[in-house]
Write a protein that holds these residues in place. Structure first.
Motif, PDB file in Angstrom:
ATOM      1  N   ASP A 293       0.843  -1.193   0.000  1.00 58.41           N
ATOM      2  CA  ASP A 293       0.000   0.000   0.000  1.00 58.41           C
ATOM      3  C   ASP A 293       0.877   1.240   0.000  1.00 58.41           C
ATOM      4  OD1 ASP A 293      -2.839   1.070   2.066  1.00 58.41           O
ATOM      5  OD2 ASP A 293      -1.748   2.053   0.452  1.00 58.41           O
ATOM      6  N   MET A 294       1.029   1.835  -1.187  1.00 58.64           N
ATOM      7  CA  MET A 294       1.927   2.986  -1.308  1.00 58.64           C
ATOM      8  C   MET A 294       1.330   4.264  -0.737  1.00 58.64           C
ATOM      9  SD  MET A 294       4.697   1.767  -2.138  1.00 58.64           S
ATOM     10  CE  MET A 294       5.576   3.334  -2.235  1.00 58.64           C
ATOM     11  N   SER A 295       0.058   4.234  -0.355  1.00 58.58           N
ATOM     12  CA  SER A 295      -0.487   5.417   0.335  1.00 58.58           C
ATOM     13  C   SER A 295      -0.014   5.416   1.784  1.00 58.58           C
ATOM     14  CB  SER A 295      -2.008   5.431   0.283  1.00 58.58           C
ATOM     15  OG  SER A 295      -2.546   4.473   1.194  1.00 58.58           O
ATOM     16  N   ARG A 296       0.456   4.284   2.253  1.00 56.71           N
ATOM     17  CA  ARG A 296       0.933   4.177   3.624  1.00 56.71           C
ATOM     18  C   ARG A 296       2.458   4.177   3.715  1.00 56.71           C
ATOM     19  NH1 ARG A 296      -3.499   2.042   7.370  1.00 56.71           N
ATOM     20  NH2 ARG A 296      -1.829   2.082   8.919  1.00 56.71           N
ATOM     21  N   CYS A 297       3.130   3.531   2.756  1.00 57.83           N
ATOM     22  CA  CYS A 297       4.591   3.401   2.831  1.00 57.83           C
ATOM     23  C   CYS A 297       5.238   4.751   3.106  1.00 57.83           C
ATOM     24  CB  CYS A 297       5.146   2.824   1.531  1.00 57.83           C
ATOM     25  SG  CYS A 297       6.958   2.760   1.481  1.00 57.83           S
ATOM     26  N   ILE A 298       6.116   4.781   4.103  1.00 58.66           N
ATOM     27  CA  ILE A 298       6.727   6.052   4.511  1.00 58.66           C
ATOM     28  C   ILE A 298       8.226   6.055   4.224  1.00 58.66           C
ATOM     29  CG2 ILE A 298       7.170   5.420   6.936  1.00 58.66           C
ATOM     30  CD1 ILE A 298       5.928   8.240   7.633  1.00 58.66           C
ATOM     31  N   GLY A 299       8.703   5.043   3.494  1.00 52.79           N
ATOM     32  CA  GLY A 299      10.090   5.044   3.039  1.00 52.79           C
ATOM     33  C   GLY A 299      11.099   4.827   4.146  1.00 52.79           C
ATOM     34  N   CYS A 300      10.726   4.128   5.199  1.00 48.84           N
ATOM     35  CA  CYS A 300      11.584   4.037   6.382  1.00 48.84           C
ATOM     36  C   CYS A 300      12.688   2.996   6.277  1.00 48.84           C
ATOM     37  CB  CYS A 300      10.752   3.779   7.626  1.00 48.84           C
ATOM     38  SG  CYS A 300      10.113   2.101   7.766  1.00 48.84           S
ATOM     39  N   GLU A 301      12.662   2.138   5.267  1.00 47.19           N
ATOM     40  CA  GLU A 301      13.691   1.123   5.034  1.00 47.19           C
ATOM     41  C   GLU A 301      13.664  -0.047   6.028  1.00 47.19           C
ATOM     42  OE1 GLU A 301      16.241   1.909   2.345  1.00 47.19           O
ATOM     43  OE2 GLU A 301      17.061   3.841   2.944  1.00 47.19           O
ATOM     44  N   ALA A 302      12.653  -0.125   6.857  1.00 46.38           N
ATOM     45  CA  ALA A 302      12.586  -1.261   7.787  1.00 46.38           C
ATOM     46  C   ALA A 302      12.482  -2.569   7.010  1.00 46.38           C
ATOM     47  CB  ALA A 302      11.395  -1.108   8.726  1.00 46.38           C
ATOM     48  N   CYS A 303      11.666  -2.571   5.949  1.00 47.08           N
ATOM     49  CA  CYS A 303      11.494  -3.796   5.153  1.00 47.08           C
ATOM     50  C   CYS A 303      12.819  -4.218   4.531  1.00 47.08           C
ATOM     51  CB  CYS A 303      10.437  -3.595   4.073  1.00 47.08           C
ATOM     52  SG  CYS A 303      10.724  -2.220   2.926  1.00 47.08           S
ATOM     53  N   VAL A 304      13.601  -3.247   4.073  1.00 44.34           N
ATOM     54  CA  VAL A 304      14.886  -3.555   3.433  1.00 44.34           C
ATOM     55  C   VAL A 304      15.788  -4.322   4.393  1.00 44.34           C
ATOM     56  CG1 VAL A 304      16.910  -2.563   2.306  1.00 44.34           C
ATOM     57  CG2 VAL A 304      14.704  -1.447   2.061  1.00 44.34           C
ATOM     58  N   VAL A 305      15.860  -3.819   5.635  1.00 48.99           N
ATOM     59  CA  VAL A 305      16.795  -4.411   6.602  1.00 48.99           C
ATOM     60  C   VAL A 305      16.245  -5.709   7.183  1.00 48.99           C
ATOM     61  CG1 VAL A 305      18.203  -3.959   8.650  1.00 48.99           C
ATOM     62  CG2 VAL A 305      17.653  -2.100   7.101  1.00 48.99           C
ATOM     63  N   ALA A 306      14.925  -5.772   7.388  1.00 49.03           N
ATOM     64  CA  ALA A 306      14.327  -7.017   7.884  1.00 49.03           C
ATOM     65  C   ALA A 306      14.566  -8.145   6.895  1.00 49.03           C
ATOM     66  CB  ALA A 306      12.838  -6.825   8.119  1.00 49.03           C
ATOM     67  N   CYS A 307      14.423  -7.821   5.603  1.00 50.37           N
ATOM     68  CA  CYS A 307      14.658  -8.808   4.538  1.00 50.37           C
ATOM     69  C   CYS A 307      16.118  -9.241   4.526  1.00 50.37           C
ATOM     70  CB  CYS A 307      14.258  -8.182   3.208  1.00 50.37           C
ATOM     71  SG  CYS A 307      14.822  -9.059   1.742  1.00 50.37           S
ATOM     72  N   LYS A 308      17.020  -8.276   4.616  1.00 52.96           N
ATOM     73  CA  LYS A 308      18.452  -8.608   4.591  1.00 52.96           C
ATOM     74  C   LYS A 308      18.841  -9.500   5.765  1.00 52.96           C
ATOM     75  CE  LYS A 308      21.695  -5.491   3.665  1.00 52.96           C
ATOM     76  NZ  LYS A 308      22.488  -6.045   2.564  1.00 52.96           N
ATOM     77  N   THR A 309      18.306  -9.200   6.943  1.00 55.55           N
ATOM     78  CA  THR A 309      18.701  -9.973   8.116  1.00 55.55           C
ATOM     79  C   THR A 309      17.968 -11.305   8.169  1.00 55.55           C
ATOM     80  OG1 THR A 309      17.123  -8.747   9.480  1.00 55.55           O
ATOM     81  CG2 THR A 309      19.390  -7.953   9.460  1.00 55.55           C
ATOM     82  N   GLY A 310      16.664 -11.312   7.887  1.00 47.76           N
ATOM     83  CA  GLY A 310      15.894 -12.555   7.939  1.00 47.76           C
ATOM     84  C   GLY A 310      16.333 -13.567   6.909  1.00 47.76           C
ATOM     85  N   ASN A 311      16.762 -13.063   5.741  1.00 44.90           N
ATOM     86  CA  ASN A 311      17.211 -13.949   4.679  1.00 44.90           C
ATOM     87  C   ASN A 311      18.722 -14.100   4.652  1.00 44.90           C
ATOM     88  OD1 ASN A 311      14.673 -14.663   3.362  1.00 44.90           O
ATOM     89  ND2 ASN A 311      14.531 -12.483   2.898  1.00 44.90           N
ATOM     90  N   GLU A 312      19.385 -13.510   5.632  1.00 47.13           N
ATOM     91  CA  GLU A 312      20.852 -13.591   5.755  1.00 47.13           C
ATOM     92  C   GLU A 312      21.530 -13.234   4.438  1.00 47.13           C
ATOM     93  OE1 GLU A 312      22.015 -16.745   8.941  1.00 47.13           O
ATOM     94  OE2 GLU A 312      20.497 -17.696   7.680  1.00 47.13           O
TER      95      GLU A 312
END
Lengths: 779, 260
Positions: B8-27
């Protein structure tokens, strides 16, 4: 490519730590584990996509521990997951009222922070000259004994007050609060007050008689209008705030953003006011003018709860939108319209109190204007406005009376009552930061001002400060005028640096204590004053890495050696925690079994206080003071006026700064996973301005202030998102520390451009947006 | 069962949490990220519009990367586009064919979001979904995701008159359904990328011959080479047999050497 180093910065450049390593022994005080499992984190797989390899959490038993995050001071409750002794992942704790199961980029980077290969690994004692960065590794016994000896020397020669203690990050309570008060120094300070919150807190005390508190009490769920003055939510990526802001806006709340820059928040606002920097108070006064002249305030609320409406109305009569427009570079229509948008939605219309409010030196008055508007809108104590934070009930571990009452304050500390008399140390000295000198010098009130303790280290006025314990404060990248800080460090008799990483200032220490990260230790309980006050648990996911020691344990070991045994009577940290938790019918085990958080009953709304026949406002009158008699008595304006700030000279730009969402202050730039996502900052400059100067995106430039100091090289971001008379960068870069192999030399430092600051004479805050810079060639 | 992500791009605030969660969760290794937050801005100060692109695999139903992958390293499963790196030959066709520019080469092999295949198989939500402070991400059955996307668009129409669902039909339908506050072109997203057949035509008629000639064959796994080599060898043998047969009939022992 590294910076070339100029003469002016030679002292600051030499932070390569030259360390004589010793043989590690398994004995000693530190918790020991050099076992392989604890030393390095997850192995890097050769291939990115591991499908169809099973996920890490299916490869063994997952051990979950609770923690409160230390990647910023907000303290989200988290769950830390380990498999086969390796910490792999951190996520939000669904039971925690701050994280609610979600977590920001910094929090997600915690394991990488712990596994930073540049971490300090052993206690060290200086071998070369102070500042050379030459150390030898020593045992904890040696480091602690030597430190104790030096502290007792200072106590004998000058008195306990001569020791300054600086602290930041969540382990700082053991140093800037507990040790400082037990020892007897009033000179304990945190950057989170006078370089951040102080103007807001003092304005709140003067207006409402209560602090805002570490967790801003915005009642988001029913809010209908949110006004942000500079608060750049989304770039300031505080987890809960982002959650609540997005939810409120998605639900239909109006958003007004006042910011010279088209920030993330500005870009999604209903109204973005591209204000001229330094003129916010003029806008606020014009808003007050519209609200009172059009009688758009909550009359019943003000009748019941506030004094001074008449005086206020008379005061703002001349501050019309037409008056404010040319000052602020806004239109009178914009000003009038937004005042109406807010007031149409009262009391569910709030100007967010903000957080970092030390801007121009008159910041308490600006925050007074913010709180006056919030009062006119009747928000405090109303659903959808602001609630009243209530503190936690939890007994302290028994200890003797402190030698001095602390005034360090801080965004992760609990709000305390401001005492009428300045606390005195054991040899009769009050704090040395210039408080209570009123309008003629220094500042009136508030928490200890960290940047005001630097001069006494150099001049010896009002008395000598001879020692410094610095827990976690990145001295060169937080306190303005870093060259002055270096002078102070040269003059001190003794410097102890307690840190996780070899930050720039560590090279200037006599003794270094390596701290564990939050993932490697128990810690004191976190207590959050809130709508539903709550207690958070920190339990270790792994044993301390290398030869590091938990903050509480260092405090205890040092305390025992300087005569403070009575303050550290617990045998183990578990006993300390269980004793405290017994007062609320819990224990570490129970808290762990119950989800890592204990939630208590709050007292958020007016009706809760009315029921108790009590006023929530702790001013002398028990009412909101729209006009401040206390300020008037002290020689300040009872109601704010607009005071212009200096303009940049020709060829210079005002330097503005802010946050990057993947980073915290100057703390995380070396964290591998976070540096991978956002490796360096950029200099935001108006695109047309850049073109006129001959620069474009991707060019690297140097930034130079009026004193001729330079920082860089930094990438140019030529953008339409900022005005032509200002430049902007995210804080925390331009660090010069060879021990930080990832962040050393990356980007530019806003702090190093701060050759001056504007002292707020009310709160002691250091206004930091008063420096002007230009783009320069080369070093 | 077809699954999908909601973004939902009306909500996304560009905080990069998803980027880092993905990097760490997927090693993920340093240098690799599956999500990019890309700022976009238009206009002149102070008349500006702007926002973020949350750039990540769109999990196309008729994925062109799957269509062009010679080894089957890329494949569809549960509605999402998986990538088995160990089967990747490093040919780079997927990189060239993706209309959204998603697959990247890393250490000689393709890498991209696989919809958190092993994470979901292990019983967790995809890491980005779990962490998002803006609650802009969801993961569920595709029909439920589509229904929610339409609901969210309806809820924000007042504020964003051009709000729309993206991914129901674009590019033949996507496994990443977006709620967009505006037209995709305004948000730097291709409005409607060309349908897959066109892409594979381009691949077959332009890319493949060129890359064949450019020793792309050398990068293809031994199995494929072997098949081709065997096919040629069999053709060669057949030629020789025919010639010998013809020779035997003609009685000519000086049969022409057959060129494979």
């Amino acid at each position: 490519m590294l910076l070339s180093i100029t003469d002016e910065r030679s002292d600051m450049a030499r932070v390569k730590l030259d360390i004589t390593r010793r043989q590690f022994l398994m004995t000693g005080l530190a918790g020991t584990s050099l076992a392989g499992a604890a030393v390095m984190g997850s192995a890097q797989p050769a291939l990115a996509s591991s499908y169809p390899d099973p996920a890490w959490f299916t490869k063994g038993e997952v051990v979950s521990t609770y923690n409160y995050c230390d990647m910023c001071p907000w303290k989200c409750g988290v769950i830390v997951k380990s498999v086969n002794g390796q910490v792999i992942k951190i996520d939000g704790n669904p039971a925690d009222p701050k994280s609610r199961g979600m977590l920001c980029a910094r929090g997600q980077g915690g394991v990488s922070f712990m596994n930073d290969p540049d971490r300090l690994r052993s206690p060290m004692i200086r071998t070369g000259e102070r500042g050379e960065g030459k150390f030898k590794e020593v045992t904890w016994e040696e480091a602690l004994d030597y430190t104790a000896e030096k502290l007792l020397e200072i106590k004998d020669k000058y008195g306990q007050e001569s020791l300054a203690i600086f602290g930041h990050t969540t382990g700082d309570t053991w140093w800037a609060e507990y040790f400082a008060q037990a020892w007897g120094t009033p000179n304990a300070a945190k950057p989170s007050t006078s370089i951040c919150l102080s103007p807001r807190e003092e304005a709140s005390q003067l207006t409402f008689g209560i602090p805002v508190g570490g967790h801003e009490p915005m009642d988001w769920d029913e809010m209908q209008c949110i006004t942000l003055i500079g608060s750049h939510i989304g770039e300031d990526s505080r987890n809960t705030v982002m959650q609540d802001f997005v939810s409120a806006q998605s639900r239909g709340a109006k958003v007004i953003v006042v910011d010279p820059r088209f920030s993330t928040a500005g870009a999604r606002a209903d109204h973005w006011l591209p204000i001229k920097p330094g003129t916010d108070t003029a806008l606020l006064l014009a808003w007050i003018n519209v609200i009172v002249t059009e009688e758009r305030y909550d009359t019943a609320y003000l009748d019941e709860w506030a004094n001074g409406l008449e005086e206020l109305t008379a005061h703002v009569a001349e501050f019309t939108p037409e008056w404010a427009a040319p000052i602020t570079d806004l239109t009178a229509d914009q000003i009038r319209e937004t005042a109406r948008v807010m007031s149409e939605r009262l009391p569910q219309a709030v100007i967010m109190p903000g957080r970092h409010t030390t801007w121009y030196g008159n910041d308490t008055q600006r925050m007074r204007a913010v709180f006056i508007i919030n009062s006119l809108l009747g928000v405090y104590g109303r659903h959808g406005g602001m609630y009243f934070n209530k503190g936690v009930f939890l007994e302290d571990y028994p200890h003797p009376p402190f030698a001095v009452t602390g005034t360090a304050g801080g965004c992760s500390a609990e709000p305390g009552e401001e005492s009428a008399e300045l606390p005195l140390g054991p040899t009769g000295k009050a704090r040395a930061d210039g408080v209570r000198q009123g309008i003629d010098g220094g500042f009136l009130r508030g928490a200890t001002a960290i940047q005001e303790l630097i001069d006494p280290m150099i001049t010896g006025e009002p008395y000598r400060i001879a020692g410094l314990i610095n827990y976690g404060v990145n001295l060169m990248n937080s306190i303005p005028m870093p060259e002055r800080t270096i002078e102070a460090l040269k003059q001190l008799d003794f410097v102890l640096a307690i840190d996780i990483l070899p930050q720039e200032h560590v090279a200037w220490a006599d003794v270094v204590f390596p701290d564990t990260t939050y993932l490697e230790r128990y810690d004191d309980l976190s207590t959050i004053a809130h709508k539903t006050p709550f207690i958070q648990l920190r339990e270790p996911a792994v044993a301390p890495m290398y030869d590091t020691m938990p903050s509480w344990q260092m405090s205890r070991e040092l305390g025992m050696r300087v005569g403070l045994e009575a303050f550290y009577k617990w045998e183990t940290i578990e006993e300390y925690l269980d004793t405290r938790l017994r007062s609320v019918g819990s224990s570490i085990e129970k808290m762990h079994d119950d989800g890592g958080v204990i939630i208590q009953k709050g007292k958020p709304y007016l009706e809760d206080f009315i029921a108790d026949d009590e006023s929530p406002f702790h001013t002398p009158s028990g009412k909101i003071e729209l006009a401040s008699a206390e300020l008037e008595e002290a020689g300040f304006d009872a109601i704010p006026v607009y005071e212009p700030t200096d303009e940049p000279p020709a060829g210079y730009y005002r330097l503005l700064y802010g946050r990057a969402p993947a980073h915290t202050f100057a703390r995380t730039q070396n964290t591998p996973v976070l540096a991978d996502v956002y490796p360096e900052n950029e200099l935001w400059i108006n695109e047309d301005e850049a073109t006129a100067l001959g620069y474009s995106n991707g060019d690297r430039v140097w930034v130079e202030n009026e004193a001729g100091t330079k920082t860089g090289p930094v990438l140019v971001k030529a953008t339409q998102r900022i005005r032509k008379d200002a430049v902007y960068m995210t804080h925390g870069y331009g660090q010069v520390a060879e021990g930080l192999t990832i962040s050393n030399g990356k980007g530019a430092s806003d702090t190093k451009m701060m050759s001056r600051y504007a002292l707020d004479p009310i709160s002691g805050g250091a206004g930091l947006r008063v420096n002007f810079v230009r783009i320069a060639e080369g070093a | 069962m077809e699954y999908a992500f909601l973004l939902d791009m009306s909500r996304c605030i560009g905080c990069e949490a998803c980027v880092v969660a993905c990097k760490t969760g997927n090693e993920l290794p340093i240098g690799t990220q599956y999500i990019d937050l890309i700022e976009h801005t238009s206009g002149t100060y102070p008349d500006l519009q702007g926002g973020f692109q949350n750039h990540r695999c769109y999990h196309c139903i008729d994925a062109s990367c799957v269509a062009v992958c010679p080894t089957g390293a890329l494949f569809k499963e549960d509605g999402l586009t998986r990538l088995n790196s160990s089967a990747c030959s490093g040919c780079g066709y997927c990189v060239q064919s993706c209309p959204y520019g998603i697959p990247k080469m890393e250490n000689g092999r393709a890498t991209k979001c696989d919809g958190c295949a092993s994470t979901v198989a292990g019983g967790e939500l995809p890491w980005c979904v779990q962490t998002c402070p803006a609650q802009a991400l969801k993961y569920d059955q595709r029909d439920l995701i589509l229904a929610e996307a339409h609901e969210r668009v309806a809820a924000i129409k007042g504020r964003y008159p051009n709000a729309q669902v993206y991914g129901e039909t674009q590019a033949g339908g996507l496994g990443l359904i977006l709620v967009l506050p505006d037209d995709p072109e305004k948000l730097d997203i291709p409005a409607d990328p060309p349908p897959v057949p066109v892409v594979t035509d381009v691949w077959k008629n332009v890319v493949q011959p060129v890359s064949m000639g450019a020793t792309a064959l050398a990068a293809i796994g031994a199995g494929v080479l072997g098949i081709i080599a065997r096919r040629n060898h069999m053709a060669e043998l057949r030629d020789i047999e025919e010639k010998e047969l013809a020779g035997a009939i003609a009685g000519d022992s000086d049969a022409e050497e057959v060129q494979p």
